[in-house]
Design a protein around this motif. Structure first.
Motif, PDB file in Angstrom:
ATOM      1  N   TYR A   1      20.404  45.117  37.932  1.00 16.87           N
ATOM      2  CA  TYR A   1      19.707  45.212  36.656  1.00 16.87           C
ATOM      3  C   TYR A   1      19.516  46.660  36.227  1.00 16.87           C
ATOM      4  CZ  TYR A   1      18.396  40.938  39.051  1.00 16.87           C
ATOM      5  OH  TYR A   1      18.440  39.778  39.783  1.00 16.87           O
ATOM      6  N   SER A   2      19.729  46.920  34.955  1.00 17.85           N
ATOM      7  CA  SER A   2      19.468  48.244  34.385  1.00 17.85           C
ATOM      8  C   SER A   2      18.662  48.082  33.108  1.00 17.85           C
ATOM      9  CB  SER A   2      20.775  48.973  34.069  1.00 17.85           C
ATOM     10  OG  SER A   2      21.468  49.318  35.253  1.00 17.85           O
ATOM     11  N   VAL A   3      17.654  48.928  32.954  1.00 19.81           N
ATOM     12  CA  VAL A   3      16.851  48.945  31.735  1.00 19.81           C
ATOM     13  C   VAL A   3      17.127  50.262  31.016  1.00 19.81           C
ATOM     14  CG1 VAL A   3      14.524  48.953  30.758  1.00 19.81           C
ATOM     15  CG2 VAL A   3      15.037  47.518  32.740  1.00 19.81           C
ATOM     16  N   TRP A   4      17.526  50.145  29.766  1.00 18.69           N
ATOM     17  CA  TRP A   4      17.812  51.305  28.928  1.00 18.69           C
ATOM     18  C   TRP A   4      16.755  51.385  27.831  1.00 18.69           C
ATOM     19  CZ3 TRP A   4      22.595  53.804  30.060  1.00 18.69           C
ATOM     20  CH2 TRP A   4      23.429  53.094  30.927  1.00 18.69           C
ATOM     21  N   THR A   5      16.442  52.592  27.410  1.00 21.74           N
ATOM     22  CA  THR A   5      15.477  52.762  26.329  1.00 21.74           C
ATOM     23  C   THR A   5      16.008  53.751  25.296  1.00 21.74           C
ATOM     24  OG1 THR A   5      14.321  54.541  27.527  1.00 21.74           O
ATOM     25  CG2 THR A   5      13.473  52.286  27.790  1.00 21.74           C
ATOM     26  N   ILE A   6      15.489  53.612  24.077  1.00 18.07           N
ATOM     27  CA  ILE A   6      15.841  54.511  22.989  1.00 18.07           C
ATOM     28  C   ILE A   6      14.602  54.644  22.097  1.00 18.07           C
ATOM     29  CG2 ILE A   6      16.766  52.583  21.641  1.00 18.07           C
ATOM     30  CD1 ILE A   6      18.691  54.510  20.294  1.00 18.07           C
ATOM     31  N   ASP A   7      14.363  55.821  21.569  1.00 17.54           N
ATOM     32  CA  ASP A   7      13.250  56.023  20.657  1.00 17.54           C
ATOM     33  C   ASP A   7      13.324  54.993  19.540  1.00 17.54           C
ATOM     34  OD1 ASP A   7      11.059  57.958  19.502  1.00 17.54           O
ATOM     35  OD2 ASP A   7      12.472  57.606  17.857  1.00 17.54           O
ATOM     36  N   LYS A   8      12.204  54.320  19.277  1.00 19.37           N
ATOM     37  CA  LYS A   8      12.224  53.208  18.336  1.00 19.37           C
ATOM     38  C   LYS A   8      12.622  53.632  16.922  1.00 19.37           C
ATOM     39  CE  LYS A   8       9.561  49.860  19.193  1.00 19.37           C
ATOM     40  NZ  LYS A   8       8.422  48.924  19.413  1.00 19.37           N
ATOM     41  N   LYS A   9      12.119  54.771  16.476  1.00 18.04           N
ATOM     42  CA  LYS A   9      12.465  55.220  15.128  1.00 18.04           C
ATOM     43  C   LYS A   9      13.944  55.566  15.038  1.00 18.04           C
ATOM     44  CE  LYS A   9      11.174  58.316  11.362  1.00 18.04           C
ATOM     45  NZ  LYS A   9      12.578  58.492  10.956  1.00 18.04           N
ATOM     46  N   LEU A  10      14.469  56.215  16.084  1.00 16.36           N
ATOM     47  CA  LEU A  10      15.893  56.547  16.099  1.00 16.36           C
ATOM     48  C   LEU A  10      16.725  55.274  16.047  1.00 16.36           C
ATOM     49  CD1 LEU A  10      18.242  58.523  16.413  1.00 16.36           C
ATOM     50  CD2 LEU A  10      17.886  58.440  18.907  1.00 16.36           C
ATOM     51  N   PHE A  11      16.321  54.265  16.813  1.00 12.12           N
ATOM     52  CA  PHE A  11      17.042  53.000  16.802  1.00 12.12           C
ATOM     53  C   PHE A  11      17.001  52.357  15.423  1.00 12.12           C
ATOM     54  CE2 PHE A  11      16.883  48.356  17.038  1.00 12.12           C
ATOM     55  CZ  PHE A  11      18.106  48.091  17.646  1.00 12.12           C
ATOM     56  N   GLU A  12      15.814  52.308  14.826  1.00  8.84           N
ATOM     57  CA  GLU A  12      15.680  51.670  13.514  1.00  8.84           C
ATOM     58  C   GLU A  12      16.469  52.410  12.438  1.00  8.84           C
ATOM     59  OE1 GLU A  12      11.471  51.480  13.005  1.00  8.84           O
ATOM     60  OE2 GLU A  12      11.238  49.700  14.283  1.00  8.84           O
ATOM     61  N   ASP A  13      16.516  53.755  12.529  1.00  9.23           N
ATOM     62  CA  ASP A  13      17.309  54.525  11.573  1.00  9.23           C
ATOM     63  C   ASP A  13      18.798  54.205  11.713  1.00  9.23           C
ATOM     64  OD1 ASP A  13      15.058  55.721  10.575  1.00  9.23           O
ATOM     65  OD2 ASP A  13      15.296  57.602  11.687  1.00  9.23           O
ATOM     66  N   GLN A  14      19.277  54.092  12.953  1.00  9.03           N
ATOM     67  CA  GLN A  14      20.682  53.774  13.184  1.00  9.03           C
ATOM     68  C   GLN A  14      20.997  52.333  12.787  1.00  9.03           C
ATOM     69  OE1 GLN A  14      22.544  55.884  16.801  1.00  9.03           O
ATOM     70  NE2 GLN A  14      20.370  55.811  17.337  1.00  9.03           N
ATOM     71  N   LEU A  15      20.033  51.438  13.012  1.00  5.31           N
ATOM     72  CA  LEU A  15      20.219  50.049  12.610  1.00  5.31           C
ATOM     73  C   LEU A  15      20.318  49.961  11.091  1.00  5.31           C
ATOM     74  CD1 LEU A  15      20.312  47.023  13.241  1.00  5.31           C
ATOM     75  CD2 LEU A  15      17.800  47.023  13.216  1.00  5.31           C
ATOM     76  N   LYS A  16      19.470  50.690  10.401  1.00  5.90           N
ATOM     77  CA  LYS A  16      19.504  50.708   8.938  1.00  5.90           C
ATOM     78  C   LYS A  16      20.837  51.232   8.437  1.00  5.90           C
ATOM     79  CE  LYS A  16      16.991  52.452   4.895  1.00  5.90           C
ATOM     80  NZ  LYS A  16      15.826  53.256   4.441  1.00  5.90           N
ATOM     81  N   SER A  17      21.337  52.284   9.090  1.00  7.48           N
ATOM     82  CA  SER A  17      22.633  52.838   8.710  1.00  7.48           C
ATOM     83  C   SER A  17      23.756  51.841   8.970  1.00  7.48           C
ATOM     84  CB  SER A  17      22.893  54.129   9.495  1.00  7.48           C
ATOM     85  OG  SER A  17      24.179  54.646   9.224  1.00  7.48           O
ATOM     86  N   ALA A  18      23.665  51.127  10.091  1.00  4.93           N
ATOM     87  CA  ALA A  18      24.694  50.152  10.449  1.00  4.93           C
ATOM     88  C   ALA A  18      24.774  49.025   9.438  1.00  4.93           C
ATOM     89  CB  ALA A  18      24.412  49.583  11.833  1.00  4.93           C
ATOM     90  N   MET A  19      23.634  48.704   8.826  1.00  7.24           N
ATOM     91  CA  MET A  19      23.592  47.579   7.887  1.00  7.24           C
ATOM     92  C   MET A  19      23.686  48.032   6.435  1.00  7.24           C
ATOM     93  SD  MET A  19      20.664  45.194   9.711  1.00  7.24           S
ATOM     94  CE  MET A  19      21.026  43.800   8.635  1.00  7.24           C
ATOM     95  N   SER A  20      23.939  49.316   6.207  1.00  7.54           N
ATOM     96  CA  SER A  20      23.941  49.852   4.845  1.00  7.54           C
ATOM     97  C   SER A  20      25.065  49.279   3.971  1.00  7.54           C
ATOM     98  CB  SER A  20      24.047  51.380   4.881  1.00  7.54           C
ATOM     99  OG  SER A  20      25.267  51.786   5.493  1.00  7.54           O
ATOM    100  N   ASN A  21      26.146  48.835   4.606  1.00  9.81           N
ATOM    101  CA  ASN A  21      27.274  48.308   3.829  1.00  9.81           C
ATOM    102  C   ASN A  21      27.195  46.806   3.572  1.00  9.81           C
ATOM    103  OD1 ASN A  21      28.579  50.841   3.653  1.00  9.81           O
ATOM    104  ND2 ASN A  21      29.442  50.568   5.707  1.00  9.81           N
ATOM    105  N   ILE A  22      26.136  46.177   4.067  1.00 15.99           N
ATOM    106  CA  ILE A  22      25.991  44.741   3.858  1.00 15.99           C
ATOM    107  C   ILE A  22      25.478  44.482   2.438  1.00 15.99           C
ATOM    108  CG2 ILE A  22      24.703  42.685   4.571  1.00 15.99           C
ATOM    109  CD1 ILE A  22      24.729  43.789   7.405  1.00 15.99           C
ATOM    110  N   ASP A  23      26.137  43.576   1.762  1.00 18.14           N
ATOM    111  CA  ASP A  23      25.828  43.285   0.357  1.00 18.14           C
ATOM    112  C   ASP A  23      24.399  42.764   0.205  1.00 18.14           C
ATOM    113  OD1 ASP A  23      26.059  42.905  -2.326  1.00 18.14           O
ATOM    114  OD2 ASP A  23      27.169  41.016  -2.176  1.00 18.14           O
ATOM    115  N   GLU A  24      23.680  43.297  -0.773  1.00 18.13           N
ATOM    116  CA  GLU A  24      22.344  42.805  -1.078  1.00 18.13           C
ATOM    117  C   GLU A  24      22.110  42.809  -2.595  1.00 18.13           C
ATOM    118  OE1 GLU A  24      19.581  46.718  -0.732  1.00 18.13           O
ATOM    119  OE2 GLU A  24      19.939  45.694   1.161  1.00 18.13           O
ATOM    120  N   THR A  25      23.163  42.451  -3.325  1.00 18.42           N
ATOM    121  CA  THR A  25      23.088  42.480  -4.786  1.00 18.42           C
ATOM    122  C   THR A  25      22.181  41.397  -5.351  1.00 18.42           C
ATOM    123  OG1 THR A  25      25.120  41.163  -4.861  1.00 18.42           O
ATOM    124  CG2 THR A  25      25.337  43.547  -5.083  1.00 18.42           C
TER     125      THR A  25
END
Length: 251
Positions: free
Chosen positions: A189-213
């Motif tokens: 087992y391995s537990v990885w962590t990432i700063d929550k704000k950094l993760f949320e910023d990258q998640l937002k960027s990853a979903m930026s091309n998803i249509d929301e018209t």
């Protein structure tokens, strides 16, 4: 050397363990000389540090119950508070194999792959649920598939940076039913962590091309992003365990 340690977990539960690389990790009190309890038996033969009398940390119990997320783990691993957690687990009959699979996994890619998998299931469940409420016997398959592909493509194409390994541990166990012993395996087992704000910023960027018209598309996108930001993330080399974790994330 084998030690007979019987754990009263449910038949479907897995035994998880942690290394103590995080400070102030709370112990579970489970040690090599612990008494036999319960009827459903998972026998722990050996684990990292067992030859020195080391105990199993408390967050093994959380993981055994499927609590992979930061909310549950932060209670017994104080150093991960305020961080997004990601768990990788390898199972097999060879310790070197499961260690290499878990340690050498491209965690950035696996995070994106796991989020893509969970997002697709969330989108499908939401669209099918909406169709059922509106009295549609069959949700348009083409529209559903196009939407699913849009989410898959957006999430799998992004590598999440900033992940750090916080803890890892291995165990060797088998199951017993009466006089029968079976399912001997190593678990790593391995537990990885990432700063929550950094993760949320990258998640937002990853979903930026998803249509929301449309209003509906925006609501769907917001729902998926919220789920991925808050829910657990776990990837194993067992499809059954991945499906089980996904079901928990979508509740």
């Amino acid at each position: 050397m084998k030690k007979s340690l019987f754990l009263a977990f449910s038949a479907a539960a897995m035994l998880f363990a942690s290394c103590g690389t995080t400070s102030k990790v709370e112990g579970s009190g489970i040690k090599a000389d612990a008494p036999k309890v319960g009827a459903a038996k998972v026998v722990l033969d050996e684990w990292q540090g067992s030859e020195l009398g080391g105990e199993i940390p408390q967050w093994v119990v959380e993981l055994a119950n499927g609590n992979y997320g930061e909310t549950a783990l932060a209670k017994v691993m104080p150093d991960i508070k305020g961080k997004k957690t990601f768990v990788t687990i390898g199972y097999g009959d060879n310790l070197d194999f499961v260690r290499q699979w878990t340690d050498l996994v491209d965690v950035e890619t696996e995070v994106a792959s796991t989020l893509s998998r969970v997002a697709a299931k969330a989108v499908q469940a939401e669209m099918e649920g909406k169709g059922a409420k509106e009295g549609q016997k069959n949700v348009d398959a083409t529209t559903t598939e196009q939407t699913l592909n849009m989410y898959r493509t957006s999430l799998t194409s992004v590598r999440f940076s900033g992940l750090e390994k916080t803890a890892q541990f291995w165990t060797l166990s088998h199951k017993e039913a009466g006089k029968e012993s079976y399912d001997s395996k190593y678990s790593y087992y391995s537990v990885w962590t990432i700063d929550k704000k950094l993760f949320e910023d990258q998640l937002k960027s990853a979903m930026s091309n998803i249509d929301e018209t449309s209003t509906e598309e925006k609501a769907l996108k917001d729902m998926v992003r919220q789920r991925l930001a808050e829910q657990l993330s776990v990837h194993t080399n067992s499809d059954a365990e991945n499906d089980k974790a996904d079901e928990e994330a979508l509740k």
